[in-house]
Design a protein around this motif. Structure first.
Motif, PDB file in Angstrom:
ATOM      1  N   PRO A  24       0.831  -1.212   0.000  1.00  0.00           N
ATOM      2  CA  PRO A  24       0.000   0.000   0.000  1.00  0.00           C
ATOM      3  C   PRO A  24       0.861   1.255   0.000  1.00  0.00           C
ATOM      4  N   PRO A  25       0.312   2.389  -0.442  1.00  0.00           N
ATOM      5  CA  PRO A  25       1.070   3.638  -0.543  1.00  0.00           C
ATOM      6  C   PRO A  25       1.193   4.358   0.790  1.00  0.00           C
ATOM      7  N   LEU A  26       1.908   3.750   1.736  1.00  0.00           N
ATOM      8  CA  LEU A  26       2.087   4.365   3.049  1.00  0.00           C
ATOM      9  C   LEU A  26       3.325   5.248   3.094  1.00  0.00           C
ATOM     10  N   VAL A  27       4.402   4.829   2.449  1.00  0.00           N
ATOM     11  CA  VAL A  27       5.638   5.631   2.384  1.00  0.00           C
ATOM     12  C   VAL A  27       5.981   5.819   0.908  1.00  0.00           C
ATOM     13  N   GLY A  28       5.203   6.639   0.242  1.00  0.00           N
ATOM     14  CA  GLY A  28       5.358   6.810  -1.191  1.00  0.00           C
ATOM     15  C   GLY A  28       4.185   6.161  -1.904  1.00  0.00           C
ATOM     16  N   SER A  29       4.396   5.816  -3.164  1.00  0.00           N
ATOM     17  CA  SER A  29       3.325   5.227  -3.956  1.00  0.00           C
ATOM     18  C   SER A  29       3.284   3.714  -3.756  1.00  0.00           C
ATOM     19  N   GLU A  30       2.274   3.076  -4.342  1.00  0.00           N
ATOM     20  CA  GLU A  30       2.221   1.622  -4.315  1.00  0.00           C
ATOM     21  C   GLU A  30       3.506   1.049  -4.907  1.00  0.00           C
ATOM     22  N   ALA A  31       3.948  -0.095  -4.377  1.00  0.00           N
ATOM     23  CA  ALA A  31       5.223  -0.655  -4.802  1.00  0.00           C
ATOM     24  C   ALA A  31       5.142  -2.174  -4.809  1.00  0.00           C
ATOM     25  N   PRO A  32       5.864  -2.826  -5.724  1.00  0.00           N
ATOM     26  CA  PRO A  32       5.885  -4.279  -5.763  1.00  0.00           C
ATOM     27  C   PRO A  32       6.746  -4.838  -4.632  1.00  0.00           C
ATOM     28  N   LEU A  33       6.844  -6.167  -4.569  1.00  0.00           N
ATOM     29  CA  LEU A  33       7.586  -6.818  -3.493  1.00  0.00           C
ATOM     30  C   LEU A  33       9.052  -7.058  -3.854  1.00  0.00           C
ATOM     31  N   ILE A 124      19.230  -0.665 -10.308  1.00  0.00           N
ATOM     32  CA  ILE A 124      18.914  -1.326  -9.044  1.00  0.00           C
ATOM     33  C   ILE A 124      18.116  -0.392  -8.131  1.00  0.00           C
ATOM     34  N   ARG A 125      18.557   0.853  -8.039  1.00  0.00           N
ATOM     35  CA  ARG A 125      17.871   1.807  -7.156  1.00  0.00           C
ATOM     36  C   ARG A 125      16.426   2.038  -7.609  1.00  0.00           C
ATOM     37  N   SER A 126      16.220   2.180  -8.908  1.00  0.00           N
ATOM     38  CA  SER A 126      14.869   2.411  -9.415  1.00  0.00           C
ATOM     39  C   SER A 126      14.009   1.164  -9.319  1.00  0.00           C
ATOM     40  N   ALA A 127      14.623   0.001  -9.570  1.00  0.00           N
ATOM     41  CA  ALA A 127      13.863  -1.252  -9.567  1.00  0.00           C
ATOM     42  C   ALA A 127      13.357  -1.599  -8.176  1.00  0.00           C
ATOM     43  N   PHE A 128      14.069  -1.170  -7.139  1.00  0.00           N
ATOM     44  CA  PHE A 128      13.644  -1.487  -5.777  1.00  0.00           C
ATOM     45  C   PHE A 128      12.247  -0.942  -5.497  1.00  0.00           C
ATOM     46  N   SER A 129      11.942   0.231  -6.025  1.00  0.00           N
ATOM     47  CA  SER A 129      10.637   0.845  -5.788  1.00  0.00           C
ATOM     48  C   SER A 129       9.655   0.564  -6.918  1.00  0.00           C
ATOM     49  N   ASP A 148       5.890   1.555 -14.564  1.00  0.00           N
ATOM     50  CA  ASP A 148       5.823   1.397 -13.113  1.00  0.00           C
ATOM     51  C   ASP A 148       5.080   0.111 -12.758  1.00  0.00           C
ATOM     52  N   ASN A 149       5.622  -0.603 -11.775  1.00  0.00           N
ATOM     53  CA  ASN A 149       4.956  -1.772 -11.200  1.00  0.00           C
ATOM     54  C   ASN A 149       4.557  -2.815 -12.245  1.00  0.00           C
ATOM     55  N   SER A 150       5.388  -2.973 -13.264  1.00  0.00           N
ATOM     56  CA  SER A 150       5.100  -3.962 -14.305  1.00  0.00           C
ATOM     57  C   SER A 150       6.046  -5.153 -14.244  1.00  0.00           C
ATOM     58  N   TYR A 151       6.840  -5.237 -13.177  1.00  0.00           N
ATOM     59  CA  TYR A 151       7.823  -6.311 -13.090  1.00  0.00           C
ATOM     60  C   TYR A 151       8.060  -6.693 -11.635  1.00  0.00           C
ATOM     61  N   SER A 152       8.286  -7.987 -11.424  1.00  0.00           N
ATOM     62  CA  SER A 152       8.666  -8.507 -10.105  1.00  0.00           C
ATOM     63  C   SER A 152      10.104  -8.993 -10.214  1.00  0.00           C
ATOM     64  N   LEU A 153      10.943  -8.547  -9.280  1.00  0.00           N
ATOM     65  CA  LEU A 153      12.372  -8.804  -9.376  1.00  0.00           C
ATOM     66  C   LEU A 153      12.934  -9.238  -8.029  1.00  0.00           C
ATOM     67  N   GLY A 154      13.648 -10.331  -8.019  1.00  0.00           N
ATOM     68  CA  GLY A 154      14.376 -10.778  -6.840  1.00  0.00           C
ATOM     69  C   GLY A 154      15.834 -10.966  -7.200  1.00  0.00           C
ATOM     70  N   GLY A 212      -3.491  -7.478  -6.367  1.00  0.00           N
ATOM     71  CA  GLY A 212      -4.140  -6.419  -5.592  1.00  0.00           C
ATOM     72  C   GLY A 212      -3.192  -5.771  -4.598  1.00  0.00           C
ATOM     73  N   VAL A 213      -3.732  -4.859  -3.812  1.00  0.00           N
ATOM     74  CA  VAL A 213      -2.951  -4.127  -2.817  1.00  0.00           C
ATOM     75  C   VAL A 213      -3.058  -4.853  -1.480  1.00  0.00           C
ATOM     76  N   ILE A 214      -1.920  -5.156  -0.886  1.00  0.00           N
ATOM     77  CA  ILE A 214      -1.870  -5.880   0.386  1.00  0.00           C
ATOM     78  C   ILE A 214      -2.369  -4.970   1.503  1.00  0.00           C
ATOM     79  N   GLN A 215      -3.219  -5.507   2.350  1.00  0.00           N
ATOM     80  CA  GLN A 215      -3.777  -4.726   3.448  1.00  0.00           C
ATOM     81  C   GLN A 215      -3.003  -4.992   4.743  1.00  0.00           C
ATOM     82  N   PHE A 216      -2.588  -3.917   5.388  1.00  0.00           N
ATOM     83  CA  PHE A 216      -1.903  -4.014   6.669  1.00  0.00           C
ATOM     84  C   PHE A 216      -2.876  -3.651   7.793  1.00  0.00           C
ATOM     85  N   PRO A 217      -2.722  -4.247   8.980  1.00  0.00           N
ATOM     86  CA  PRO A 217      -3.582  -3.875  10.110  1.00  0.00           C
ATOM     87  C   PRO A 217      -3.476  -2.380  10.410  1.00  0.00           C
ATOM     88  N   GLU A 218      -4.542  -1.828  10.930  1.00  0.00           N
ATOM     89  CA  GLU A 218      -4.615  -0.381  11.124  1.00  0.00           C
ATOM     90  C   GLU A 218      -3.533   0.117  12.081  1.00  0.00           C
TER      91      GLU A 218
END
Length: 262
Positions: A24-33, A124-129, A148-154, A212-218
Motif C-alpha cells: 500500500p502507498p504508506l511511504v510513497g506510492s504503491e510498490a511491488p515486493l 537497481i535503485r529504481s527497480a527497488f521501488s 511502473d509496477n510492471s515487473y517482479s524482481l528478486g 491487488g494491494v496488500i492490506q496491513f492492520p490499522e
C-alpha cells in the motif's frame, strides 16, 4: 546459513510473485515486493550454497521456469531480459514480468567499479521501488521501457567481507540501501541445529496468483505513518544506510505472510 537461506528464499518468492501484487502507498506510492539481498561471507563461506539451497526449497512455478537465474551483467541487460521481439512488427515488447538473479561478487564489483557501472546501480535503485525503467530512443525498435509496477524482481548478490565496502561506499548515491544484508556464516547457531534430514521442496499455496494491494492492520499502518512523519518533519533522523527501513519491513512482513499461505 539459516539467515542467508531465509533471505534468498524471500528474494525468490518476490521474483515469482505477480507484479500487480503491491504494497500500500504508506511511504510513497504503491510498490511491488521486489527484494534484493547481499549475502556476505568469505570465499568458500557458503554464499552460493545459500542461494542453491533456497532454489531447492522454492522452485519457480512451471510457467516461470525460464525466469530463474537469468544471466545479466548490466542495467540494460536486466531491462532487456523482460522483452521479446514482436514477430509482426519487429519491435521489442514486454512479455515477461518476473525475474530472479543470482550475481557473483566479481561481476557486480567490476560493474560498480567501471564508468559504465552507473547503468547497473541506477537500475537497481529504481527497480527497488518498481519505478519506470529503460529509455525511449529515436527508433521504436530500440526503445525499451518497463512501466511502473510492471515487473517482479528478486536478486541475491554474494560479497566477501573485505569487498562489501564497494557497495556500502555508495551510500550517498543510495545504492546499498535497497539491499537486505545476511551473513553466510554459522556464528550464533549451535552445531546441533545442523545435519538433519533435508525437508524437501516447499509448497507455497497460491503465491504466484495473488494480486491487488496488500492490506496491513490499522495499528501497523498508523505506526508506519507516524514514523514517516517524524522523519519527514526532521524530528527524527534515520541512519543513512537505513533510509529504506520501513519499506524493507513491509516487504519482509508481506513475503513471510505469502510464504505461510496467508
Amino acid at each position: 546459513a539459516p539467515d542467508a537461506v531465509l533471505h534468498a528464499t524471500l528474494a525468490r518468492l518476490a521474483a515469482f510473485s505477480p507484479s500487480d501484487l503491491l504494497l500500500p502507498p504508506l511511504v510513497g506510492s504503491e510498490a511491488p515486493l521486489n527484494y534484493f539481498v547481499a549475502v556476505v561471507g568469505p570465499s568458500g563461506g557458503g554464499k552460493s550454497t545459500a542461494a542453491k539451497a533456497a532454489r531447492a526449497l522454492l522452485a519457480p512455478p512451471e510457467h516461470l521456469l525460464d525466469r530463474d537465474n537469468v544471466p545479466v551483467g548490466t542495467g540494460e541487460g536486466m531491462i532487456e531480459s523482460f522483452f521479446e521481439r514482436d514477430p509482426d512488427t519487429g519491435d521489442k515488447i514486454q512479455v515477461h514480468h518476473n525475474l530472479f538473479l543470482y550475481v557473483d561478487e566479481g561481476e557486480v564489483l567490476h560493474k560498480l567499479g567501471q564508468r559504465d557501472g552507473t547503468t547497473l546501480d541506477t537500475t537497481i535503485r529504481s527497480a527497488f521501488s518498481g519505478s519506470i525503467l529503460g529509455q525511449r530512443n529515436a527508433q521504436r525498435s530500440t526503445t525499451r521501457i518497463l512501466p511502473d509496477n510492471s515487473y517482479s524482481l528478486g536478486m541475491v548478490v554474494g560479497f566477501q567481507p573485505e569487498k562489501a565496502g564497494a557497495l556500502l561506499a555508495q551510500h550517498a548515491a543510495g545504492t546499498p540501501q535497497p539491499f537486505g544484508w545476511a551473513y553466510a556464516g554459522l556464528a550464533g547457531y549451535a552445531e546441533a541445529d545442523f545435519g538433519g534430514e533435508w525437508p524437501g521442496q516447499m509448497r507455497v499455496n497460491g503465491y504466484d496468483s495473488r494480486t491487488g494491494v496488500i492490506q496491513f492492520p490499522e495499528d501497523i499502518r498508523a505506526a508506519i505513518l507516524h514514523e514517516h512523519y517524524l522523519v519527514g518533519s526532521g524530528q527524527k533522523q534515520r541512519p543513512p544506510l537505513d533510509s529504506h527501513e520501513p519499506l524493507h519491513l513491509m516487504r519482509i512482513a508481506a513475503l513471510l505472510a505469502l510464504l505461510e499461505g496467508r
